[in-house]
Scaffold this active site. Structure first.
Site, short mmCIF file in Angstrom:
data_model
loop_
_atom_site.label_atom_id
_atom_site.label_comp_id
_atom_site.label_asym_id
_atom_site.label_seq_id
_atom_site.Cartn_x
_atom_site.Cartn_y
_atom_site.Cartn_z
CG HIS A 176 -27.28 43.09 -64.26
ND1 HIS A 176 -28.30 42.85 -65.15
CD2 HIS A 176 -27.78 42.81 -63.04
CE1 HIS A 176 -29.36 42.41 -64.49
NE2 HIS A 176 -29.07 42.39 -63.21
CB THR A 235 -24.93 37.10 -61.52
OG1 THR A 235 -26.24 37.25 -62.05
CG2 THR A 235 -24.02 36.56 -62.61
NE ARG A 236 -31.26 32.85 -58.64
CZ ARG A 236 -32.25 33.68 -58.31
NH1 ARG A 236 -32.05 34.64 -57.43
NH2 ARG A 236 -33.44 33.56 -58.82
CG HIS A 277 -30.78 42.35 -68.80
ND1 HIS A 277 -30.91 41.67 -70.00
CD2 HIS A 277 -31.45 41.60 -67.88
CE1 HIS A 277 -31.64 40.58 -69.81
NE2 HIS A 277 -31.98 40.52 -68.53
NE ARG A 336 -34.44 46.90 -51.93
CZ ARG A 336 -35.49 46.13 -51.83
NH1 ARG A 336 -35.56 44.99 -52.50
NH2 ARG A 336 -36.52 46.50 -51.09
#
Ligand code: PPS
Length: 569
Positions: free
Chosen positions: A202, A194-195, A199, A288
């Site tokens: 996730h 992740t970058r 929340h 996605r």
């Protein structure tokens, strides 16, 4: 089924004893100061994150990676990892020579034995690796406008790892992570790349993904370089730490990855897989538009939403790690819980907040509901992003000589000082050239250097909550974009194109320079014998013909107000 492999992987570091000797020898070698991206790449080369690479790609490997996504020996490798240098440095080096690679403080981290030196076909690299030679792609922009023109390739001998002062305990080499998994008895580990801040959605999806494949979970955020405009890693790591506490104990761990992302979509997904395999993971979540770069210059997506998943699946065996599908999670109000979007009970109310909406709420200090995020995460984000009216920003005027930039900038400065809520600094073209850039002329190289200096000072002012007003000609689009990115890391960048025509500027000729330029007495004069690239989408365009300065400055104030940067009076 992917087998766990927690045995150590090869690193490029030499023994401590040899490192001591090499360091002494290296002091007399020609040396290259690594750019921030090269520093990230070198760290992962040396610690095995980029295994099986043994150094910066040589020419044969580079060309093969560009064309076939493979090293010259056929091994799958999707991303060029190259040492780009300036022409001047390249001219001083010949293949066969060793060079010392230094960090920004001058510490020698490694020695590169240069086997190849060549000028790459960057347009071809962009087309083939990123799918289009379009500068709207952050990595293509980097390739053409930031990376040096010549590549050096060859094996690397690692002397010492780059030093990090932040979050030391959260950073692990591949072998440190492998050892941790071994110690904990984690046979299956699913990585989440992740970058962005995490929340509730996730947290739900990562937990589900791990449960689905009966694996433990590694939150593996990128803290090297991400997409320009992303939330800085200091803020994100504080957010991740808060979310980590929400997982059931002993199921999940977190480690920070000092990767410089390229936003290369499908190829990047494959690269991320290889890197996670090297870190001892057995699975990775791919969603996605994985590592998507945003829109191209025609406003369309660079890649299809599932291209990354497709390419990953195609090469899964060679990557040596399985893909776990990322489920889009939405909040179902009646059930007060998250569901995968395709499993929502019929007739229920689905709630979701997009990234854009979240940013708007933060900017305007509006409510962010508890179902969306954790209070600790929202607290961190609010601390980092106070409402815009309390943040610093930069107003960047650009336009021809004599277009009226300085006059409007001065009027604007006075009006902002009258309001008095933040310190204001004016970096006017002429003034900067007197104090910051007195040795520079007007070649492209010198103009770029001048604008980068202005950008640097403006970014420091913005970071510290002030207002910077810049008023150089700044004739080149790519350079203005670099400055925009420097500033947007800390606050708003408001580009104002002072669009007075060359005819009008020449008619006014307040300093008599156009006359001299036409007579050939001033060379490289913007608009006469040197280019000016008009901004395509500035925040504001003002025309000074038949309009007084006060009105132009007022138009800027209205723009600032509409962006929420200054209060309404
Ligand atoms: S740049 O291109 O942004 O670095 O230029 P800048 O620092 O704004 O400097 C522009 C001012 O320098 C004077 N001047 C020239 N301008 C353009 N081209 C050439 N060759 C040149 N030589 C001197 C000119 O007075 C510019 O001031 P402004 O305020 O723009 O009229």
């Amino acid at each position: 089924m992917t087998q766990p492999n927690h045995a150590p992987i090869p690193e490029l570091y030499v023994s401590q004893e040899s490192a001591r000797k090499l360091k002494l020898e290296a002091a007399s070698l020609p040396s290259w100061d690594l750019t921030p991206r090269q520093l990230c790449d070198l760290e992962l080369l040396m610690n095995g994150g980029f295994f099986p690479l043994k150094g910066f790609l040589d020419r044969a490997d580079h060309e093969s990676v560009v064309e076939n996504m493979r090293l010259a020996d056929g091994t799958l490798w999707p991303m060029p990892v190259t040492l780009d240098v300036s022409t001047a440095f390249a001219e001083s080096i010949e293949p066969g020579q060793d060079i010392a690679l230094r960090d920004p403080e001058g510490v020698i981290l490694a020695i590169l034995s240069v086997s190849d030196k060549w000028t790459p076909d960057k347009a071809r690299e962009a087309e083939s690796v990123f799918g289009a030679d379009d500068p709207a792609h952050p990595a293509v922009h980097y390739l053409h406008n930031i990376a040096g023109p010549v590549y050096l390739g060859g094996p690397v001998m690692g002397i010492q790892a780059p030093v990090h002062y932040d979050f030391k305990a959260r950073r692990d080499t591949p072998n440190e992570l492998r050892a941790r998994f071994r110690k904990l008895g984690w046979r299956k580990v699913v990585a989440f790349q992740t970058r962005n801040p995490l929340h509730r959605a996730h947290q739900e999806l990562t937990f589900r993904a791990a449960r689905e494949v009966q694996a433990n979970l590694l939150i593996h955020p990128v803290v090297g370089m991400t997409k320009p405009g992303d939330v800085d890693h200091f803020t994100r790591v504080r957010c991740y730490e808060a979310v980590l506490d929400k997982y059931p104990a002993a199921t999940t761990t977190m480690s920070l990855l000092n990767l410089a992302m390229r936003m290369g979509g499908p190829r990047e997904a494959v690269w991320h897989g290889i890197i996670r395999r090297n870190h001892g993971c057995t699975h990775m979540i791919v969603g996605r538009d994985h590592a998507g770069p945003g829109k191209n210059s025609q406003g369309a997506d660079f890649y299809g939403p599932y291209d990354a998943q497709a390419l990953f699946t195609q090469h899964q065996d060679e990557i040596g790690l399985e893909m776990v599908d990322f489920k889009h999670m939405v909040y179902v109000q009646e059930k007060a819980q998250y569901y995968p979007a395709n499993e929502v009970p019929e007739g229920s109310t689905v709630l979701d907040i997009s990234g854009t909406e979240l940013r708007r709420r933060l900017r305007e200090g509006l409510d962010i509901p508890e179902w969306f995020s954790f209070p600790e995460v929202v607290g961190e984000l609010r601390r980092r992003f106070p409402p815009r009216a309390h943040q610093g920003f930069t107003v960047f005027f650009t336009g021809l000589s004599g277009s009226g930039k300085s006059t409007i900038a001065n009027a604007l400065m006075i009006k902002l000082m009258e309001m008095g809520d933040r310190p204001v600094t004016l970096l006017d073209g002429d003034v900067v050239r007197k104090h910051l850039s007195s040795e520079l002329g007007f070649s492209k190289e010198h103009r770029d250097l001048n604008i980068m200096r202005i950008g640097y000072v403006a970014s420091e002012i913005t970071k510290n909550g002030g207002i910077a007003i810049c008023a150089p000609i700044a004739p080149y689009t790519a350079t203005r974009r670099i400055v925009r990115e420097m500033i947007e890391a800390y606050g708003a960048f408001v580009e104002v194109h002072v669009a007075t025509s060359i005819e009008e500027c020449e008619r006014r000729d307040r300093k008599g320079l156009y006359k001299l330029a036409r007579a050939g007495k001033i060379k490289e004069f913007t608009g006469v014998s040197d280019p000016y690239e008009e901004p395509k989408a500035p925040e504001l365009r003002v025309d000074t013909e038949n309009v007084d300065v006060d009105h132009c400055a007022h138009q800027v104030l209205l723009t600032l107000e509409s962006m929420g940067l200054i209060g309404t009076r």
